[in-house]
Design a protein around this motif. Structure first.
Motif, PDB file in Angstrom:
ATOM      1  N   UNK A 254      12.213  -0.922 -32.363  1.00 27.95           N
ATOM      2  CA  UNK A 254      11.563  -0.878 -33.676  1.00 27.95           C
ATOM      3  C   UNK A 254      11.028  -2.249 -34.082  1.00 27.95           C
ATOM      4  N   UNK A 255      11.772  -3.296 -33.762  1.00 31.31           N
ATOM      5  CA  UNK A 255      11.365  -4.642 -34.159  1.00 31.31           C
ATOM      6  C   UNK A 255      10.228  -5.183 -33.293  1.00 31.31           C
ATOM      7  N   UNK A 256      10.210  -4.792 -32.008  1.00 31.22           N
ATOM      8  CA  UNK A 256       9.196  -5.298 -31.074  1.00 31.22           C
ATOM      9  C   UNK A 256       8.610  -4.132 -30.278  1.00 31.22           C
ATOM     10  N   UNK A 257       7.856  -3.248 -30.939  1.00 25.76           N
ATOM     11  CA  UNK A 257       7.379  -2.020 -30.285  1.00 25.76           C
ATOM     12  C   UNK A 257       6.376  -2.246 -29.153  1.00 25.76           C
ATOM     13  N   UNK A 258       5.736  -3.400 -29.110  1.00 24.97           N
ATOM     14  CA  UNK A 258       4.721  -3.636 -28.080  1.00 24.97           C
ATOM     15  C   UNK A 258       5.252  -4.440 -26.892  1.00 24.97           C
ATOM     16  N   UNK A 259       6.529  -4.773 -26.920  1.00 24.66           N
ATOM     17  CA  UNK A 259       7.098  -5.587 -25.847  1.00 24.66           C
ATOM     18  C   UNK A 259       7.949  -4.710 -24.923  1.00 24.66           C
ATOM     19  N   UNK A 260       7.608  -4.754 -23.649  1.00 24.35           N
ATOM     20  CA  UNK A 260       8.390  -4.050 -22.636  1.00 24.35           C
ATOM     21  C   UNK A 260       9.188  -5.092 -21.855  1.00 24.35           C
ATOM     22  N   UNK A 261      10.478  -5.023 -21.989  1.00 23.11           N
ATOM     23  CA  UNK A 261      11.349  -6.028 -21.377  1.00 23.11           C
ATOM     24  C   UNK A 261      11.436  -5.847 -19.871  1.00 23.11           C
ATOM     25  N   UNK A 262      11.401  -4.612 -19.399  1.00 22.82           N
ATOM     26  CA  UNK A 262      11.574  -4.327 -17.973  1.00 22.82           C
ATOM     27  C   UNK A 262      10.346  -3.623 -17.401  1.00 22.82           C
ATOM     28  N   UNK A 263      10.185  -3.754 -16.093  1.00 30.64           N
ATOM     29  CA  UNK A 263       9.072  -3.109 -15.416  1.00 30.64           C
ATOM     30  C   UNK A 263       9.446  -2.730 -14.003  1.00 30.64           C
ATOM     31  N   UNK A 264       8.576  -1.960 -13.375  1.00 29.14           N
ATOM     32  CA  UNK A 264       8.758  -1.575 -11.981  1.00 29.14           C
ATOM     33  C   UNK A 264       7.799  -2.398 -11.135  1.00 29.14           C
ATOM     34  N   UNK A 265       8.358  -3.034 -10.117  1.00 27.12           N
ATOM     35  CA  UNK A 265       7.603  -3.998  -9.330  1.00 27.12           C
ATOM     36  C   UNK A 265       7.647  -3.603  -7.859  1.00 27.12           C
ATOM     37  N   UNK A 266       6.521  -3.754  -7.165  1.00 24.81           N
ATOM     38  CA  UNK A 266       6.449  -3.394  -5.753  1.00 24.81           C
ATOM     39  C   UNK A 266       6.198  -4.635  -4.907  1.00 24.81           C
ATOM     40  N   UNK A 267       6.717  -4.603  -3.708  1.00 22.28           N
ATOM     41  CA  UNK A 267       6.454  -5.672  -2.741  1.00 22.28           C
ATOM     42  C   UNK A 267       5.006  -5.548  -2.282  1.00 22.28           C
ATOM     43  N   UNK A 268       4.265  -6.634  -2.340  1.00 23.25           N
ATOM     44  CA  UNK A 268       2.825  -6.588  -2.057  1.00 23.25           C
ATOM     45  C   UNK A 268       2.511  -6.073  -0.648  1.00 23.25           C
ATOM     46  N   UNK A 269       3.271  -6.511   0.337  1.00 20.99           N
ATOM     47  CA  UNK A 269       2.995  -6.069   1.697  1.00 20.99           C
ATOM     48  C   UNK A 269       3.200  -4.568   1.835  1.00 20.99           C
ATOM     49  N   UNK A 270       4.303  -4.072   1.238  1.00 25.16           N
ATOM     50  CA  UNK A 270       4.547  -2.622   1.298  1.00 25.16           C
ATOM     51  C   UNK A 270       3.438  -1.868   0.594  1.00 25.16           C
ATOM     52  N   UNK A 271       2.993  -2.375  -0.556  1.00 26.33           N
ATOM     53  CA  UNK A 271       1.921  -1.713  -1.307  1.00 26.33           C
ATOM     54  C   UNK A 271       0.626  -1.685  -0.511  1.00 26.33           C
ATOM     55  N   UNK A 272       0.331  -2.795   0.209  1.00 22.87           N
ATOM     56  CA  UNK A 272      -0.892  -2.848   1.011  1.00 22.87           C
ATOM     57  C   UNK A 272      -0.829  -1.871   2.181  1.00 22.87           C
ATOM     58  N   UNK A 273       0.372  -1.717   2.753  1.00 22.04           N
ATOM     59  CA  UNK A 273       0.539  -0.815   3.897  1.00 22.04           C
ATOM     60  C   UNK A 273       0.720   0.633   3.470  1.00 22.04           C
ATOM     61  N   UNK A 274       1.121   0.860   2.229  1.00 23.21           N
ATOM     62  CA  UNK A 274       1.411   2.216   1.739  1.00 23.21           C
ATOM     63  C   UNK A 274       0.762   2.463   0.377  1.00 23.21           C
ATOM     64  N   UNK A 275      -0.554   2.357   0.278  1.00 26.93           N
ATOM     65  CA  UNK A 275      -1.207   2.569  -1.026  1.00 26.93           C
ATOM     66  C   UNK A 275      -0.945   3.955  -1.597  1.00 26.93           C
ATOM     67  N   UNK A 276      -0.864   4.958  -0.715  1.00 21.01           N
ATOM     68  CA  UNK A 276      -0.571   6.316  -1.199  1.00 21.01           C
ATOM     69  C   UNK A 276       0.861   6.408  -1.721  1.00 21.01           C
TER      70      UNK A 276
END
Length: 255
Positions: A209-231
């Motif tokens: 309620x105090x900080x509605x636009x702030x997301x403290x956590x996120x989901x992050x991917x390893x760049x190499x895996x993302x490049x090899x597995x875009x799907x």
């Protein structure tokens, strides 16, 4: 007869080659469909859509490996070493790691935080936290910074006596025992406190309620895996959005 024998041998060798190629292709495809997901050990209700998404990916044929660690720093290290493909990590911790060379990309925000400031019922407003014993997880990072900003902007600059208690369960125990007057706690931990001691504690502030636009956590991917597995990245995000939509629809149906 010799010609027939040579033809049979050639056909046999051909089928053996095809079989080996099929096995290699199958092994390669299986490796490409592997997804190593890392998260913190303190799962809460916000993780339900994520778990639903991972189950959805398993139904699609992905080999999902789930690993749970004690801190976001360990997850960031695992991504950096290549031991993890996708991790749920505090954004600040992950982005600091990225500045030090960890090759990751943030693909989607997590749900809004459930964290609240819980205090003794006698503390009616946050200004009364001035000088009070206040348990929080650390002195560094985004979460403590948000508390300090809130105190400055909404609580007349109140300055509690901050005490570091790393685990949320430990902070809850300290509040229940009277060791501290207020704590930061996940919403589900505060519900447990209220059930154990009805009417003795109250919510002073909600991060969402105090900080509605702030997301403290996120989901992050390893760049190499993302490049090899875009799907794989697309399927993961699609499955998570789908499970979140199911959750919102369920909440609307329950009113």
């Amino acid at each position: 007869m010799r010609l027939i024998a040579e033809l049979l041998l050639a056909v046999t060798l051909l089928f053996m080659a095809i079989g080996c190629q099929s096995k290699v292709a199958t092994d390669t495809e299986r490796e490409a469909r592997k997804l190593r997901y890392f998260d913190l050990i303190n799962l809460d209700v916000r993780d339900v859509p994520l778990l639903m998404a991972l189950e959805d990916l398993e139904r699609q044929g992905y080999q999902v490996e789930k690993t749970y660690l004690a801190s976001g720093t360990l997850i960031a290290d695992a991504l950096g070493r290549g031991d993890a493909d996708i991790g749920l990590v505090n954004n600040q911790a992950m982005w600091i790691a990225a500045t030090k060379g960890v090759a990751v990309r943030t693909v989607i925000g997590f749900t809004e935080p459930t964290t609240v400031i819980a205090a003794k019922a006698g503390i009616g407003e946050c200004r009364q936290l001035d000088g009070k014993r206040f348990g929080w997880p650390s002195t560094r990072g985004l979460a403590p910074a948000l508390v300090e900003v809130y105190m400055k902007e909404h609580c007349g600059g109140a300055k509690p006596d901050f005490l570091v208690i790393a685990e949320s369960a430990g902070r809850a125990a300290a509040l229940l025992s009277g060791e501290v007057d207020a704590i930061t706690a996940p919403g589900e931990e505060f519900l447990k406190i209220q059930m154990e001691a009805p009417g003795k504690f109250r919510e002073v502030m909600s991060y969402a309620k105090a900080f509605p636009t702030i997301y403290v956590e996120g989901l992050h991917v390893r760049r190499q895996w993302a490049a090899e597995n875009p799907d794989g990245v697309k399927d993961f995000v699609r499955a998570l959005l789908k499970s979140q939509q199911i959750g919102r629809a369920s909440c609307r149906e329950r009113g």
